[in-house]
Design an enzyme around this catalytic site. Structure first.
Site, PDB file in Angstrom:
ATOM      1  N   SER A   1       0.831  -1.117   0.155  1.00 45.35           N
ATOM      2  CA  SER A   1       0.016   0.224  -0.017  1.00 45.35           C
ATOM      3  C   SER A   1       0.666   1.147   0.085  1.00 45.35           C
ATOM      4  O   SER A   1       1.578   1.321   1.033  1.00 45.35           O
ATOM      5  CB  SER A   1      -1.021  -0.022   1.478  1.00 45.35           C
ATOM      6  OG  SER A   1      -1.520   1.059   1.376  1.00 45.35           O
TER       7      SER A   1
ATOM      8  N   HIS B   1      -1.352  -1.343  -4.163  1.00 43.36           N
ATOM      9  CA  HIS B   1      -2.589  -0.981  -3.574  1.00 43.36           C
ATOM     10  C   HIS B   1      -2.648   0.502  -3.474  1.00 43.36           C
ATOM     11  O   HIS B   1      -1.671   1.104  -2.788  1.00 43.36           O
ATOM     12  CB  HIS B   1      -2.630  -1.817  -2.170  1.00 43.36           C
ATOM     13  CG  HIS B   1      -4.114  -1.512  -1.561  1.00 43.36           C
ATOM     14  ND1 HIS B   1      -5.010  -2.236  -1.558  1.00 43.36           N
ATOM     15  CD2 HIS B   1      -4.388  -0.790  -0.478  1.00 43.36           C
ATOM     16  CE1 HIS B   1      -6.104  -1.974  -0.802  1.00 43.36           C
ATOM     17  NE2 HIS B   1      -5.805  -1.006  -0.125  1.00 43.36           N
TER      18      HIS B   1
ATOM     19  N   ASP C   1      -5.003   3.653  -2.012  1.00 41.62           N
ATOM     20  CA  ASP C   1      -5.861   4.178  -1.131  1.00 41.62           C
ATOM     21  C   ASP C   1      -6.577   5.370  -1.351  1.00 41.62           C
ATOM     22  O   ASP C   1      -5.798   6.357  -1.410  1.00 41.62           O
ATOM     23  CB  ASP C   1      -5.513   4.136   0.366  1.00 41.62           C
ATOM     24  CG  ASP C   1      -5.217   2.753   0.995  1.00 41.62           C
ATOM     25  OD1 ASP C   1      -6.228   1.917   1.062  1.00 41.62           O
ATOM     26  OD2 ASP C   1      -4.157   2.365   1.450  1.00 41.62           O
TER      27      ASP C   1
ATOM     28  N   MET D   1      -8.942   8.409  -0.348  1.00 48.37           N
ATOM     29  CA  MET D   1     -10.012   8.836   0.813  1.00 48.37           C
ATOM     30  C   MET D   1     -10.610  10.044   0.497  1.00 48.37           C
ATOM     31  O   MET D   1      -9.808  10.938  -0.283  1.00 48.37           O
ATOM     32  CB  MET D   1      -9.092   8.727   1.821  1.00 48.37           C
ATOM     33  CG  MET D   1      -8.355   7.732   2.229  1.00 48.37           C
ATOM     34  SD  MET D   1      -7.383   7.851   3.823  1.00 48.37           S
ATOM     35  CE  MET D   1      -6.445   6.130   3.857  1.00 48.37           C
TER      36      MET D   1
ATOM     37  N   HIS E   1      -8.369   1.214  -3.826  1.00 52.64           N
ATOM     38  CA  HIS E   1      -9.243   1.135  -2.770  1.00 52.64           C
ATOM     39  C   HIS E   1      -9.945   2.363  -2.299  1.00 52.64           C
ATOM     40  O   HIS E   1      -9.431   3.094  -1.978  1.00 52.64           O
ATOM     41  CB  HIS E   1      -8.522   0.382  -1.714  1.00 52.64           C
ATOM     42  CG  HIS E   1      -9.346   0.457  -0.224  1.00 52.64           C
ATOM     43  ND1 HIS E   1      -8.658  -0.063   0.904  1.00 52.64           N
ATOM     44  CD2 HIS E   1     -10.711   0.446  -0.100  1.00 52.64           C
ATOM     45  CE1 HIS E   1      -9.579   0.171   1.853  1.00 52.64           C
ATOM     46  NE2 HIS E   1     -10.810   0.064   1.676  1.00 52.64           N
TER      47      HIS E   1
ATOM     48  N   MET F   1     -12.286   4.590  -0.532  1.00 47.43           N
ATOM     49  CA  MET F   1     -12.836   4.809   0.756  1.00 47.43           C
ATOM     50  C   MET F   1     -13.802   6.156   0.461  1.00 47.43           C
ATOM     51  O   MET F   1     -13.236   7.344   1.055  1.00 47.43           O
ATOM     52  CB  MET F   1     -11.761   5.123   1.982  1.00 47.43           C
ATOM     53  CG  MET F   1     -11.224   3.629   2.166  1.00 47.43           C
ATOM     54  SD  MET F   1      -9.629   3.826   2.927  1.00 47.43           S
ATOM     55  CE  MET F   1      -8.761   3.624   1.639  1.00 47.43           C
TER      56      MET F   1
ATOM     57  N   MET G   1     -11.372  -5.416   6.245  1.00 44.14           N
ATOM     58  CA  MET G   1     -10.413  -4.419   6.766  1.00 44.14           C
ATOM     59  C   MET G   1     -10.451  -5.084   8.094  1.00 44.14           C
ATOM     60  O   MET G   1     -11.016  -5.298   8.904  1.00 44.14           O
ATOM     61  CB  MET G   1     -11.236  -3.169   7.055  1.00 44.14           C
ATOM     62  CG  MET G   1     -11.558  -2.347   5.737  1.00 44.14           C
ATOM     63  SD  MET G   1     -10.081  -1.927   4.645  1.00 44.14           S
ATOM     64  CE  MET G   1      -9.037  -0.880   5.882  1.00 44.14           C
TER      65      MET G   1
ATOM     66  N   GLY H   1      -8.818   4.342   7.000  1.00 39.94           N
ATOM     67  CA  GLY H   1      -8.558   6.025   7.063  1.00 39.94           C
ATOM     68  C   GLY H   1      -6.891   6.142   7.290  1.00 39.94           C
ATOM     69  O   GLY H   1      -6.472   7.199   6.956  1.00 39.94           O
TER      70      GLY H   1
ATOM     71  N   ASP I   1      -6.860  -5.960   4.828  1.00 36.71           N
ATOM     72  CA  ASP I   1      -6.059  -4.705   4.825  1.00 36.71           C
ATOM     73  C   ASP I   1      -5.954  -4.310   6.190  1.00 36.71           C
ATOM     74  O   ASP I   1      -6.926  -3.712   6.751  1.00 36.71           O
ATOM     75  CB  ASP I   1      -6.678  -3.781   3.841  1.00 36.71           C
ATOM     76  CG  ASP I   1      -6.130  -2.373   3.550  1.00 36.71           C
ATOM     77  OD1 ASP I   1      -5.185  -2.213   4.141  1.00 36.71           O
ATOM     78  OD2 ASP I   1      -6.587  -1.697   2.751  1.00 36.71           O
TER      79      ASP I   1
ATOM     80  N   GLY J   1      -2.504  -3.320   9.399  1.00 39.04           N
ATOM     81  CA  GLY J   1      -1.915  -3.804  10.377  1.00 39.04           C
ATOM     82  C   GLY J   1      -1.258  -5.377  10.238  1.00 39.04           C
ATOM     83  O   GLY J   1      -0.866  -6.058  10.773  1.00 39.04           O
TER      84      GLY J   1
HETATM   85  C1  DX5 Z   1      -6.124   1.862   5.948  1.00 36.82           C
HETATM   86  C2  DX5 Z   1      -5.739   1.500   4.375  1.00 36.82           C
HETATM   87  C3  DX5 Z   1      -4.437   0.623   4.163  1.00 36.82           C
HETATM   88  C4  DX5 Z   1      -3.166   0.997   4.788  1.00 36.82           C
HETATM   89  C5  DX5 Z   1      -2.978  -0.179   5.589  1.00 36.82           C
HETATM   90  O1  DX5 Z   1      -7.271   2.540   5.723  1.00 36.82           O
HETATM   91  O2  DX5 Z   1      -7.005   1.184   3.625  1.00 36.82           O
HETATM   92  O3  DX5 Z   1      -4.529  -0.028   3.039  1.00 36.82           O
HETATM   93  O4  DX5 Z   1      -2.272   1.434   3.870  1.00 36.82           O
HETATM   94  O5  DX5 Z   1      -1.496   0.104   6.236  1.00 36.82           O
HETATM   95  P1  DX5 Z   1      -0.833  -0.744   7.318  1.00 36.82           P
HETATM   96  O6  DX5 Z   1      -0.477  -2.025   6.516  1.00 36.82           O
HETATM   97  O7  DX5 Z   1       0.209  -0.014   7.693  1.00 36.82           O
HETATM   98  O8  DX5 Z   1      -1.945  -0.925   8.287  1.00 36.82           O
HETATM   99 ZN    ZN Z   2      -6.401   0.268   1.778  1.00 33.74          ZN
END
Ligand code: DX5
Ligand code: ZN
Length: 217
Positions: A7, A32, A34, A36, A66, A68, A136, A141, A170, A172
């Protein structure tokens, strides 16, 4: 084999091109991205320009976008033609079934994502319109949050249901929780900080690709 989707939220953004190249050289399966809107999640990130330029610079690279966004329907045309997969959330304000059909009509694969509070049962009627379900494993976020182990059960449930699409997680994800994800039935691991901030992304990816499911499903 487990697929890996780094990501770019965790990349060194001033070096984005070489950061993506670094992940490609390390053997990632896709990238990936993101997106937002500051409404659906309390943060802002990338827009269509990044997706379009990445596609132009690396035409063979699979972009896993992705969204959001509260209203993703308005923006499908600026993302889907450049993406391998476009994922929207099940909790959006737009009609989810129409959105999934429109993503397909624009030539991309369609993913459907669940926030931690949303159950797999809540999207059962939509699964036939999806190529991937994104579970998730943090509240969406922000990168760098701790993995929510309670989400493993959703992955297990979906895998055991015989869902024919891909199951992605996705948030952690680290080497330390990946084996459990694979055993639960995960197909695609999104990793931000776990990969971009690791000292040796190549070694990390080799180890991840070597993980095998220890459970029959
Ligand atoms: C969070 C994103 C993730 C994020 C994950 O909302 O959707 O894609 O980048 O980052 P890590 O792997 O650090 O949790
Ligand atoms: Zn994501």
């Amino acid at each position: 084999m487990l697929k890996i989707a780094p990501s770019i939220l965790a990349a060194d953004l001033l070096q984005l091109g070489s950061e993506v190249k670094r992940m490609m050289d390390a053997g990632c399966d896709m990238i990936h991205v993101d997106v937002m809107d500051g409404h659906f999640v309390p943060n802002l990130s990338f827009g269509p320009g990044i997706v379009q330029q990445l596609h132009q610079a690396f035409p063979e690279l699979r972009l896993d976008v992705h969204l959001m966004l509260e209203h993703p329907q308005r923006y499908l045309e600026v993302f889907a033609p450049y993406a391998w997969n476009v994922t929207v959330h099940s909790e959006i304000a737009d009609p989810v079934d129409d959105v999934l059909r429109e993503i397909h009509a624009l030539g991309a694969r369609a993913g459907l994502s669940l926030k931690p509070a949303t159950s797999v049962e809540a999207i059962e009627h939509l699964l036939g319109l999806t190529d991937m379900v994104l579970i998730m494993t943090v509240e969406p976020g922000f990168g760098g949050q701790p993995f929510r182990f309670e989400m493993l059960e959703k992955i297990r449930r979906l895998a055991r249901s015989g869902y024919p699409g891909l199951i992605e997680a996705d948030g952690g994800i680290r080497m330390s929780n990946l084996q459990q994800l694979v055993d639960a039935g995960l197909n695609v691991a999104v990793m931000g900080t776990g990969l971009f901030r690791s000292a040796d992304a190549k070694a990390e990816m080799r180890a991840i690709h070597a993980l095998e499911s220890r459970e029959e499903r």
